[in-house]
Design an enzyme around this catalytic site. Structure first.
Site, PDB file in Angstrom:
ATOM      1  CB  SER A  19     -22.152  -1.309 113.993  1.00  0.00           C
ATOM      2  OG  SER A  19     -21.792  -2.377 113.151  1.00  0.00           O
TER       3      SER A  19
ATOM      4  CE1 TYR B 152     -17.955 -11.074 111.289  1.00  0.00           C
ATOM      5  CE2 TYR B 152     -15.894 -10.307 112.234  1.00  0.00           C
ATOM      6  CZ  TYR B 152     -17.266 -10.405 112.289  1.00  0.00           C
ATOM      7  OH  TYR B 152     -17.954  -9.820 113.335  1.00  0.00           O
TER       8      TYR B 152
ATOM      9  CG  LEU C  25     -18.342   5.285 113.821  1.00  0.00           C
ATOM     10  CD1 LEU C  25     -17.143   5.515 112.910  1.00  0.00           C
ATOM     11  CD2 LEU C  25     -18.654   6.551 114.613  1.00  0.00           C
TER      12      LEU C  25
END
Length: 350
Positions: free
Chosen positions: A210, A63, A212
């Protein structure tokens, strides 16, 4: 729906790890969902989350790369004892800088661990995941090196991300796997076929990322709302072409149920994952806004009946979801049901 719902601490897996019932995905704070956010604001967000009882912080060396771990490291200074840090290794850049490479050889595992420890400013990583399975290295070799890092006190618990059921079994036979991170949401449910049952059988915790739907169930996302650099525009086919408009039909059905439950669509979608997890799963929704963080916590107070669960699953049937969770190019990268070679094929050092 807003609430001061208490975030309980729960076991994650059966190896003794204890975390908050809801975690915080930190990826979007520095990468993938548009430009990096203001560092000072993200530190405040993490502190606010910890103050409310959300203590499982999820990051990874890819990231940024690296910038997310640096941010998390800054945020946890002075509160290290209050949090559980989960980070990952395994996805890097090809030597020539052309695209990504997945590695799980012992030398790489050790080098990644040392790098993450330094960036995070910690002596031990609470939960260290293999981010993606290396199809050129037997998983026994990768986990064998992780086992050494545990013995050395540099890693406390071992996890896998996006591994197949067979890989999970092979890894668990070498060293106990505490948690498996998977994408699990109303529109990604194939993991219920074999991965989740395997984890439950072996006493392995489940960490849905994830939950959502990469923000889809948080509201009415339009293609033009996605910023330049947002990887959903190029790598997640749910959001591409006509797929997004077709999926909005499913969201309207969820919104109707949410209205009846007197909560938001995001709270309902997150409550569904929590309910399906049956106390064995700790979702890690990501956010960069305190209001969304508090809304996510409130989902812990949303009660669902079996009738509610059926209604939600009928509203978002897998066969009606348009697109895939990644583009065809990403899926060909070996991120689904990866198969590592047998241990007998390994010619390197152990």
């Amino acid at each position: 729906m807003t609430s001061s719902v208490a975030v309980k601490r729960v076991p994650l897996g059966s190896q003794g790890m204890e975390v908050s019932a809801l975690g915080l995905g930190c990826m979007s704070m520095t990468s993938y969902y548009g430009p990096p956010k203001e560092e000072e604001e993200m530190v405040k967000l993490i502190h606010h989350a910890v103050g409310l009882g959300v203590t499982l912080l999820d990051t990874a060396d890819i990231y940024g790369p690296h910038t997310n771990e640096i941010l998390v490291g800054k945020a946890i200074k002075g509160i290290r004892e209050k949090v559980q840090i989960a980070t990952k290794f395994g996805i890097g850049s090809n030597p020539g800088g052309n695209g990504r490479a997945i590695r799980g050889d012992p030398e790489y595992v050790r080098a990644c661990c040392e790098g993450s420890l330094k960036r995070l400013g910690v002596d031990c990583i609470d939960l260290y995941y293999q981010h993606r399975v290396d199809t050129s290295v037997p998983i026994e070799i990768t986990v064998g090196e992780l086992k050494k890092l545990v013995a050395e006190g540099k890693v406390k618990y071992v996890g896998l991300s996006e591994a197949s059921a067979s890989e999970i079994r092979r890894a668990h036979a070498v060293h106990p796997i505490t948690a498996v991170q998977i994408e699990w949401s109303l529109w990604v449910r194939d993991v219920e076929n074999d991965i989740i049952p395997t984890c439950r059988e072996l006493g392995i915790g489940i960490v849905p990322y994830s939950p959502l739907g990469r923000g889809f169930f948080a509201g009415n996302i339009k293609a033009e709302d996605l910023a330049e650099g947002d990887f959903r525009k190029r790598e997640v086919s749910f959001f591409q072409g006509d797929n997004l408009a077709k999926n909005q039909i499913l969201l309207k059905r969820v919104a109707k149920i949410a209205e009846e439950k007197k909560c938001t669509t995001s709270q309902l979608a997150l409550a569904w994952v929590i309910h399906k997890g049956a106390g064995k799963a700790v979702p890690i929704p990501g956010t960069t806004k305190i209001a969304n963080l508090e809304s996510n916590i409130a989902s812990l107070g949303v009660k669902l009946t079996e009738e509610d669960i059926k209604a939600l699953e009928d509203a978002v049937p897998p066969e009606e979801v348009a697109g895939e969770r990644y583009t065809a190019q990403m899926l060909s990268f070996g991120w689904q049901n990866a198969k590592t070679p047998p241990l007998s094929s390994w010619k390197g050092s152990v």
